[in-house]
Motif scaffolding. Sequence first.
Motif, PDB file in Angstrom:
ATOM      1  N   ILE A  45      36.986  32.002  44.020  1.00 42.69           N
ATOM      2  CA  ILE A  45      36.672  32.830  45.174  1.00 42.69           C
ATOM      3  C   ILE A  45      37.813  33.816  45.389  1.00 42.69           C
ATOM      4  N   LEU A  46      37.484  35.108  45.464  1.00 39.73           N
ATOM      5  CA  LEU A  46      38.495  36.129  45.722  1.00 39.73           C
ATOM      6  C   LEU A  46      38.561  36.409  47.222  1.00 39.73           C
ATOM      7  N   GLY A  47      39.756  36.271  47.772  1.00 40.59           N
ATOM      8  CA  GLY A  47      39.965  36.479  49.197  1.00 40.59           C
ATOM      9  C   GLY A  47      41.253  35.810  49.608  1.00 40.59           C
ATOM     10  N   THR A  48      41.554  35.841  50.888  1.00 42.01           N
ATOM     11  CA  THR A  48      42.760  35.173  51.360  1.00 42.01           C
ATOM     12  C   THR A  48      42.466  33.706  51.623  1.00 42.01           C
ATOM     13  N   ASN A  49      43.488  32.879  51.458  1.00 39.74           N
ATOM     14  CA  ASN A  49      43.342  31.464  51.780  1.00 39.74           C
ATOM     15  C   ASN A  49      42.874  31.283  53.217  1.00 39.74           C
ATOM     16  N   GLU A  50      43.402  32.103  54.100  1.00 41.26           N
ATOM     17  CA  GLU A  50      43.082  31.964  55.522  1.00 41.26           C
ATOM     18  C   GLU A  50      41.612  32.219  55.790  1.00 41.26           C
ATOM     19  N   GLU A  51      41.060  33.321  55.251  1.00 38.40           N
ATOM     20  CA  GLU A  51      39.668  33.638  55.556  1.00 38.40           C
ATOM     21  C   GLU A  51      38.709  32.625  54.935  1.00 38.40           C
ATOM     22  N   PRO A  72      43.748  38.877  45.369  1.00 34.61           N
ATOM     23  CA  PRO A  72      44.238  39.926  44.466  1.00 34.61           C
ATOM     24  C   PRO A  72      45.503  40.622  44.958  1.00 34.61           C
ATOM     25  N   LYS A  73      45.668  40.693  46.269  1.00 38.84           N
ATOM     26  CA  LYS A  73      46.838  41.388  46.820  1.00 38.84           C
ATOM     27  C   LYS A  73      48.132  40.609  46.591  1.00 38.84           C
ATOM     28  N   THR A  74      48.032  39.305  46.410  1.00 39.09           N
ATOM     29  CA  THR A  74      49.236  38.478  46.199  1.00 39.09           C
ATOM     30  C   THR A  74      49.229  37.806  44.824  1.00 39.09           C
ATOM     31  N   TYR A  75      48.375  38.288  43.942  1.00 38.24           N
ATOM     32  CA  TYR A  75      48.314  37.741  42.587  1.00 38.24           C
ATOM     33  C   TYR A  75      49.682  37.897  41.937  1.00 38.24           C
ATOM     34  N   PRO A  76      50.214  36.861  41.300  1.00 41.64           N
ATOM     35  CA  PRO A  76      51.574  36.925  40.749  1.00 41.64           C
ATOM     36  C   PRO A  76      51.802  38.157  39.873  1.00 41.64           C
ATOM     37  N   GLU A  78      53.547  38.881  37.244  1.00 35.97           N
ATOM     38  CA  GLU A  78      53.467  38.748  35.788  1.00 35.97           C
ATOM     39  C   GLU A  78      52.008  38.759  35.333  1.00 35.97           C
ATOM     40  N   ASP A  79      51.158  37.999  36.040  1.00 34.98           N
ATOM     41  CA  ASP A  79      49.731  37.956  35.698  1.00 34.98           C
ATOM     42  C   ASP A  79      49.061  39.289  36.009  1.00 34.98           C
ATOM     43  N   PHE A  80      49.467  39.914  37.117  1.00 33.37           N
ATOM     44  CA  PHE A  80      48.879  41.202  37.491  1.00 33.37           C
ATOM     45  C   PHE A  80      49.217  42.277  36.457  1.00 33.37           C
ATOM     46  N   ASP A  81      50.459  42.274  35.985  1.00 35.02           N
ATOM     47  CA  ASP A  81      50.866  43.268  34.985  1.00 35.02           C
ATOM     48  C   ASP A  81      50.073  43.110  33.695  1.00 35.02           C
ATOM     49  N   GLU A  82      49.801  41.866  33.324  1.00 33.16           N
ATOM     50  CA  GLU A  82      48.968  41.619  32.142  1.00 33.16           C
ATOM     51  C   GLU A  82      47.564  42.201  32.355  1.00 33.16           C
ATOM     52  N   MET A  83      47.006  41.970  33.546  1.00 32.42           N
ATOM     53  CA  MET A  83      45.686  42.508  33.867  1.00 32.42           C
ATOM     54  C   MET A  83      45.709  44.034  33.884  1.00 32.42           C
ATOM     55  N   ARG A 101      46.265  50.296  39.557  1.00 26.08           N
ATOM     56  CA  ARG A 101      46.900  49.368  40.496  1.00 26.08           C
ATOM     57  C   ARG A 101      46.116  49.297  41.805  1.00 26.08           C
ATOM     58  N   GLU A 102      45.710  50.455  42.307  1.00 27.44           N
ATOM     59  CA  GLU A 102      44.958  50.511  43.562  1.00 27.44           C
ATOM     60  C   GLU A 102      43.639  49.757  43.436  1.00 27.44           C
ATOM     61  N   TRP A 103      42.906  50.006  42.371  1.00 28.39           N
ATOM     62  CA  TRP A 103      41.602  49.369  42.199  1.00 28.39           C
ATOM     63  C   TRP A 103      41.737  47.853  42.043  1.00 28.39           C
ATOM     64  N   LEU A 104      42.685  47.420  41.245  1.00 31.34           N
ATOM     65  CA  LEU A 104      42.803  45.990  40.967  1.00 31.34           C
ATOM     66  C   LEU A 104      43.340  45.201  42.166  1.00 31.34           C
ATOM     67  N   ARG A 105      44.221  45.806  42.941  1.00 29.98           N
ATOM     68  CA  ARG A 105      44.765  45.099  44.111  1.00 29.98           C
ATOM     69  C   ARG A 105      43.794  45.107  45.296  1.00 29.98           C
ATOM     70  N   ASN A 106      42.980  46.184  45.396  1.00 24.55           N
ATOM     71  CA  ASN A 106      42.219  46.387  46.628  1.00 24.55           C
ATOM     72  C   ASN A 106      40.707  46.413  46.468  1.00 24.55           C
ATOM     73  N   VAL A 107      40.214  46.405  45.246  1.00 23.60           N
ATOM     74  CA  VAL A 107      38.760  46.376  45.033  1.00 23.60           C
ATOM     75  C   VAL A 107      38.423  45.095  44.276  1.00 23.60           C
ATOM     76  N   ASN A 108      37.927  44.110  45.002  1.00 24.68           N
ATOM     77  CA  ASN A 108      37.743  42.786  44.406  1.00 24.68           C
ATOM     78  C   ASN A 108      36.780  42.777  43.229  1.00 24.68           C
ATOM     79  N   ASN A 109      35.785  43.678  43.230  1.00 25.68           N
ATOM     80  CA  ASN A 109      34.860  43.698  42.100  1.00 25.68           C
ATOM     81  C   ASN A 109      35.559  44.091  40.799  1.00 25.68           C
ATOM     82  N   TYR A 110      36.543  44.995  40.876  1.00 21.14           N
ATOM     83  CA  TYR A 110      37.298  45.341  39.671  1.00 21.14           C
ATOM     84  C   TYR A 110      38.183  44.175  39.239  1.00 21.14           C
TER      85      TYR A 110
END
Length: 330
Positions: A45-51, A72-76, A78-83, A101-110
């Motif tokens: 599930i993509l989203g924040t732990n809180e929600e 996605p906004k807090t994805y580690p 090292e893993d984010f750079d690989e993606m 960077r913008e799409w991957l951090r802020n657009v969950n479908n990407y």
Amino acid sequence: MNLMDNLKGKIKNKGIRIVFPEGSDERIVKAAVRLAKDNLADPIILGTNEEVKNILEQNGLDLPDNIEIIDPKTYPNEDFDEMLMSFLERRAGKNTEGEAREWLRNVNNYFGTMLVYMKKADCMVSGAISPTGDTVRPALQIIKTKPGVSRTSGSFIMTRNDGKETYVFADCAININPNAQELAEIAVESIKTARLFDIDPKVAMLSFSTKGSGQSEEVTKVMEATKIAQEMAPNEMIDGELQFDAALVPSVGKSKAPGSKVAGNANVFIFPDLQSGNIGYKIAQRLGNFTAIGPILQGLNQPVSDLSRGASEDDAYQVGIITAAQTTME
């Protein structure tokens, strides 16, 4: 066993990883929990732990051990750079690093589509919040279609009488006016969808004409598509052009298309354009009391499914089952 029970048997305890990008939606979280508890999938599930946890608490649900929550906004890093590097390579200069960077951090479908592309998930289900284009576009840009398939297409499983009557209708969702080659590809991909649901496919290429009874560009297109599809899949039962009654009713098929192995016995119906396909499945649904399951996206290298924004929790659960089952197809 009904259709869903059959599909469940194909995926149970296989640990198929479905990514759900819309973790802020209650329907999605509840469907993911059901899939996890039934051991039909290991949802991401993509989203924040809180929600996500707020939704669980509000519904008195626990988080199963086989669900992973990724923000996605807090994805580690090292893993984010690989993606990021994988995304830029796949897009081959069509996006800047800043855009990526913008799409991957802020657009969950990407982000979710990249998890599938990188084999960190097996498939994806989205669309409960976002429109169809937001689900399909990343899939086409990143996952892309299979070799020999120029476009994705959308089929519906039409069923009634507890599964005693079950058919495949395509394309009822994606391609407005496919040409002969594209129509042939839709037919061949629909055969694979039929087999997923244990339907022995007999494919009718539909028209307002049967075997030359009418003449027009539209009829010629279906004739050509039939020949191409038969060449693409020479061991399959494909025939056309056929009117719907000639395809479905044995007596009419025998009269209008004598000698055809498909006429009168068809169970996979390929419509010549989106207008007729969309109208056809909705008539069957509303006047014929068929249940319409879909759209099932066909032709992608890895399965991605698009929910209706009016989808229920149960719809999301069922589409999750179908999408997971698509990963078992050869």
